[in-house]
Design a protein around this motif. Structure first.
Motif, PDB file in Angstrom:
ATOM      1  N   GLU A 112       0.837  -1.126  -0.089  1.00 57.46           N
ATOM      2  CA  GLU A 112       0.002   0.169   0.108  1.00 57.46           C
ATOM      3  C   GLU A 112       0.860   1.247  -0.044  1.00 57.46           C
ATOM      4  O   GLU A 112       0.209   2.416  -0.207  1.00 57.46           O
ATOM      5  CB  GLU A 112      -1.032   0.081   1.356  1.00 57.46           C
ATOM      6  N   VAL A 113       2.219   1.015  -0.113  1.00 55.38           N
ATOM      7  CA  VAL A 113       3.024   2.151  -0.137  1.00 55.38           C
ATOM      8  C   VAL A 113       3.148   2.760  -1.438  1.00 55.38           C
ATOM      9  O   VAL A 113       3.559   2.280  -2.319  1.00 55.38           O
ATOM     10  CB  VAL A 113       4.506   2.066   0.446  1.00 55.38           C
ATOM     11  N   PHE A 196     -10.835  -0.073 -15.487  1.00 60.89           N
ATOM     12  CA  PHE A 196     -10.636  -1.021 -14.626  1.00 60.89           C
ATOM     13  C   PHE A 196     -11.183  -0.591 -13.241  1.00 60.89           C
ATOM     14  O   PHE A 196     -10.860  -1.320 -12.396  1.00 60.89           O
ATOM     15  CB  PHE A 196      -9.469  -1.460 -14.647  1.00 60.89           C
ATOM     16  N   GLY A 197     -11.523   0.623 -13.087  1.00 61.04           N
ATOM     17  CA  GLY A 197     -11.896   1.234 -11.691  1.00 61.04           C
ATOM     18  C   GLY A 197     -10.712   1.521 -10.820  1.00 61.04           C
ATOM     19  O   GLY A 197     -10.962   1.706  -9.660  1.00 61.04           O
ATOM     20  N   TYR A 198      -9.566   1.868 -11.337  1.00 64.14           N
ATOM     21  CA  TYR A 198      -8.437   2.054 -10.411  1.00 64.14           C
ATOM     22  C   TYR A 198      -8.425   3.598 -10.195  1.00 64.14           C
ATOM     23  O   TYR A 198      -8.883   4.358 -10.789  1.00 64.14           O
ATOM     24  CB  TYR A 198      -7.078   1.783 -11.284  1.00 64.14           C
ATOM     25  N   THR A 245      -3.933   2.594  -7.975  1.00 63.53           N
ATOM     26  CA  THR A 245      -4.442   1.822  -6.849  1.00 63.53           C
ATOM     27  C   THR A 245      -5.775   0.968  -7.077  1.00 63.53           C
ATOM     28  O   THR A 245      -6.491   1.452  -8.056  1.00 63.53           O
ATOM     29  CB  THR A 245      -4.550   2.701  -5.777  1.00 63.53           C
ATOM     30  N   LEU A 246      -5.837  -0.050  -6.189  1.00 62.05           N
ATOM     31  CA  LEU A 246      -7.032  -0.797  -6.115  1.00 62.05           C
ATOM     32  C   LEU A 246      -8.153  -0.135  -5.416  1.00 62.05           C
ATOM     33  O   LEU A 246      -9.343  -0.600  -5.380  1.00 62.05           O
ATOM     34  CB  LEU A 246      -6.871  -2.264  -5.688  1.00 62.05           C
ATOM     35  N   SER A 266      -5.356   0.332   0.310  1.00 64.07           N
ATOM     36  CA  SER A 266      -5.454  -0.616  -0.903  1.00 64.07           C
ATOM     37  C   SER A 266      -3.927  -0.667  -1.599  1.00 64.07           C
ATOM     38  O   SER A 266      -3.414   0.051  -1.467  1.00 64.07           O
ATOM     39  CB  SER A 266      -6.505   0.268  -2.024  1.00 64.07           C
ATOM     40  N   ILE A 267      -3.880  -1.680  -2.336  1.00 61.05           N
ATOM     41  CA  ILE A 267      -2.513  -2.086  -3.119  1.00 61.05           C
ATOM     42  C   ILE A 267      -2.511  -1.117  -4.017  1.00 61.05           C
ATOM     43  O   ILE A 267      -3.272  -0.612  -4.826  1.00 61.05           O
ATOM     44  CB  ILE A 267      -2.599  -3.425  -3.654  1.00 61.05           C
ATOM     45  N   THR A 268      -1.193  -0.726  -4.487  1.00 63.94           N
ATOM     46  CA  THR A 268      -0.872   0.270  -5.265  1.00 63.94           C
ATOM     47  C   THR A 268       0.541  -0.091  -6.194  1.00 63.94           C
ATOM     48  O   THR A 268       1.370  -0.707  -5.622  1.00 63.94           O
ATOM     49  CB  THR A 268      -0.660   1.716  -4.673  1.00 63.94           C
ATOM     50  N   ALA A 269       0.463   0.067  -7.504  1.00 59.81           N
ATOM     51  CA  ALA A 269       1.751  -0.107  -8.232  1.00 59.81           C
ATOM     52  C   ALA A 269       2.273   1.128  -9.048  1.00 59.81           C
ATOM     53  O   ALA A 269       1.374   1.988  -9.242  1.00 59.81           O
ATOM     54  CB  ALA A 269       1.315  -1.284  -9.138  1.00 59.81           C
TER      55      ALA A 269
END
Length: 289
Positions: A112-113, A196-198, A245-246, A266-269
């Motif tokens: 989540e960082v 994708f709703g990100y 992010t998700l 939430s997870i982020t890339a």
């Protein structure tokens, strides 16, 4: 292990700042609270672009070395050591070390960082993800890049987020053509991400880079028009580095003054390249030889 009872990352213990041989040229901001102001126009000559490319290749090579080592059980401090030693062995200086007081040679942002995670004794687990951001300074110029890595097997949802974040970056880069405003980059990225709703992080952006680590030119990754209307020109050099992010785009910052996490955990890339604009398109300057 710096994760709380819910599996969310928490601050860990830092290693001592790493050292750089005295014969390696330091960026002018090392030892200063703020970097000297950049006064250029974010465009560079071919000779200067060659130097940015050389620095960028070192950063990319460092990420290759990091990627080969990532596995469950490795610490983010060990990742930083690998990146640091690669950059220094190539005769370059790790640009983050000493930048505005930052203490490490890379940024390692887990789960989540969003960005600017400081390497520490965090032990990566199966299913985690980690973004590693490396910038090298060589012969007066910086090359800045990052990648998100899977630690072992990750969930399908996270796997797709990583894949699509890289695609979003490349779509944004391909939209950057001479005569267009820089905000076209974010419009293309956000349009794709919304399919994708990100969430698309807004407050941390791409930037001009070259003789300065951060020149002041801002490259948003969301649709910011009519703001950020700088005209893209041949020879212009900057980074494109979307953070998806998700969850939402909202964020919070740790007391260390650097680590930025998603507010909803939430997870982020993220992915990043330094690019130069050409008359007929672009060139990536942060790729391995």
């Amino acid at each position: 292990m710096p994760f709380d009872s819910h599996g969310h990352i928490i601050p860990g213990a830092y290693p001592a700042p790493r050292t750089v041989p005295a014969d390696i040229q330091r960026p002018p901001y090392v030892g200063l609270k703020t970097p000297p102001a950049y006064t250029g126009d974010n465009t560079y000559t071919e000779a200067e672009i060659d130097l940015i490319r050389a620095a960028g290749r070192i950063s990319s090579g460092a990420l290759d070395a990091v990627g080969a080592a990532i596995r469950p059980g490795i610490t983010t401090a060990e990742i930083d050591r690998i990146a640091h030693e690669y950059v220094v062995a190539a005769g370059a200086y790790p640009s983050t070390l000493g930048y505005r007081g930052y203490r490490a040679s890379s940024c390692t942002s887990v789960n989540e960082v969003i960005c600017h995670g400081i390497p520490d004794d965090t032990v990566l687990r199966e299913g985690d993800i980690v973004n590693v951001d490396v910038t090298s300074y060589l012969d007066g110029y910086h090359g800045d890049t990052n990648r998100t890595y899977r630690v072992g097997e990750v969930s399908e949802e996270v796997d797709l987020l990583i894949e699509r974040t890289h695609e979003a970056m490349m779509r944004g880069i391909k939209a950057a053509r001479p005569g267009r405003e820089v905000n076209v980059i974010g419009r293309v990225i956000e349009t794709y991400a919304k399919r994708f709703g990100y969430g698309v992080v807004r407050d941390f952006t791409g930037h001009g880079v070259g003789s300065s680590f951060h020149s002041g030119l801002i490259i948003p990754h969301y649709d910011s028009a009519p703001s950020y209307a700088d005209i893209i020109k041949p020879g212009m050099v900057f980074t494109v580095e979307p953070m998806l992010t998700l969850g939402t785009h909202e964020w919070t910052q740790w007391n260390d003054g650097w680590t930025v996490t998603t507010r909803d955990k939430s997870i982020t890339a993220q992915f990043e390249h330094t690019v130069v604009i050409r008359e007929d398109g672009f060139e990536l300057l942060t790729v391995s030889e």
